[in-house]
Design a protein around this motif. Sequence first.
Motif, short mmCIF file in Angstrom:
data_model
loop_
_atom_site.label_atom_id
_atom_site.label_comp_id
_atom_site.label_asym_id
_atom_site.label_seq_id
_atom_site.Cartn_x
_atom_site.Cartn_y
_atom_site.Cartn_z
N LYS A 159 -84.16 75.09 -29.63
CA LYS A 159 -85.05 75.60 -31.04
C LYS A 159 -84.62 74.04 -32.01
N ILE A 160 -82.98 73.47 -32.42
CA ILE A 160 -83.11 72.39 -32.95
C ILE A 160 -83.51 71.22 -32.50
N MET A 161 -83.54 71.00 -31.48
CA MET A 161 -84.64 70.22 -31.20
C MET A 161 -85.48 69.99 -30.82
N ASP A 162 -86.27 71.26 -31.47
CA ASP A 162 -88.38 70.88 -30.70
C ASP A 162 -88.28 70.92 -31.97
N ARG A 163 -87.35 71.18 -33.46
CA ARG A 163 -87.73 71.50 -34.77
C ARG A 163 -87.15 70.45 -35.22
N ALA A 164 -86.50 69.37 -35.06
CA ALA A 164 -85.79 68.23 -36.17
C ALA A 164 -87.09 67.11 -36.24
N LEU A 165 -86.64 67.12 -37.24
CA LEU A 165 -88.06 65.72 -37.35
C LEU A 165 -86.87 64.55 -36.48
N ALA A 166 -85.46 64.41 -36.81
CA ALA A 166 -84.66 63.73 -35.80
C ALA A 166 -83.30 64.43 -35.45
N VAL A 167 -82.90 63.84 -34.54
CA VAL A 167 -81.49 63.78 -33.81
C VAL A 167 -81.24 62.86 -33.31
N GLY A 168 -79.18 62.38 -33.82
CA GLY A 168 -78.54 61.39 -33.15
C GLY A 168 -77.64 61.92 -32.53
N VAL A 169 -77.17 61.60 -31.30
CA VAL A 169 -75.91 62.11 -30.95
C VAL A 169 -75.06 60.50 -30.66
N GLY A 170 -73.40 60.47 -31.31
CA GLY A 170 -73.14 58.94 -30.64
C GLY A 170 -71.41 59.77 -30.42
N SER A 171 -70.69 58.93 -29.79
CA SER A 171 -69.71 59.13 -29.32
C SER A 171 -68.24 58.40 -29.69
N SER A 172 -67.06 58.57 -28.90
CA SER A 172 -66.71 57.93 -28.74
C SER A 172 -65.29 58.36 -27.32
N GLY A 173 -65.35 57.41 -26.82
CA GLY A 173 -64.65 57.21 -25.61
C GLY A 173 -63.03 57.23 -25.49
N ILE A 174 -61.96 57.73 -24.69
CA ILE A 174 -60.84 57.66 -24.57
C ILE A 174 -60.27 56.55 -24.83
N ASP A 175 -60.80 55.09 -24.43
CA ASP A 175 -60.13 53.91 -25.23
C ASP A 175 -60.48 53.59 -26.56
N ALA B 99 -73.52 57.68 -34.25
CA ALA B 99 -75.19 59.53 -34.76
C ALA B 99 -75.66 58.94 -35.23
N ILE B 100 -76.02 58.38 -36.85
CA ILE B 100 -76.04 58.71 -37.66
C ILE B 100 -77.66 56.82 -37.27
N ALA B 101 -76.74 56.36 -36.97
CA ALA B 101 -77.57 54.74 -36.11
C ALA B 101 -78.92 55.56 -35.21
N ALA B 102 -78.25 56.58 -34.73
CA ALA B 102 -79.26 57.08 -33.13
C ALA B 102 -80.61 57.78 -33.33
N LEU B 103 -80.43 57.68 -34.77
CA LEU B 103 -81.72 58.76 -35.68
C LEU B 103 -82.78 58.10 -35.57
N THR B 104 -83.61 58.30 -35.46
CA THR B 104 -85.62 57.79 -35.36
C THR B 104 -85.84 57.66 -36.61
N HIS B 105 -85.81 58.79 -37.44
CA HIS B 105 -86.46 58.73 -38.59
C HIS B 105 -84.90 58.35 -39.78
#
Length: 212
Positions: A69-85, A103-109
Amino acid sequence: MGKHADLRYERKLWKIGIEAVAGVDEAGVGPMAGPVVAAAVLFAPEIFIKGVHDSKQVPPEKREELYPKIMDRALAVGVGSSGIDEIDSLNIYWATMLAFKRAIAALTHAPQHVLVDGRNIPGLKLPQTRIVGGDRKSFCIAAASIIAKVTRDRLMQDFDRLYPGYGFADHKGYCTPGHMRTVEALGPSPIHRRSFSPVALAAQLKLFDLEA
């Protein structure tokens, strides 16, 4: 507060003409295994989804229901992660800040303002407002909390298949007594955070056992 976050913080910004407001939150700061995952979610003004709240207060099956529902109704969703290293080299705080920025940089809006749970993001070149307990108060932060949590839980289920025997699908990398016993018995897996003292101790004990 009721059973969901609300739009009070977003409306303060919308009222002064700032419409593109992104909420940012993370999942996975506390565990001793797995990445830290952040999400940024931006909605059009007055979009609201009932039941969206701090992911820790939403049952897993409800989080899975809210995620699309969030993915469908949001204008944009960005996800980012940091790994173990990155967690082990930077420390968990700076690795989390890096995940936030990704995550912010991954937003398309592009957002005009960022609402972030609990802490400011150093070096962010956008106006931001930190809200203590934001995942319980701000709708867009709560939505980001759910996206980050569901994304990370799914990753940990994948790791459970890759590294069987550690129980990652159950405890998601958190420091449960059963998880601690498993690490002591098997030694750390490749996704355990060596900079976390329980993992470092288990690694030393396992090495001692191998040398004995």
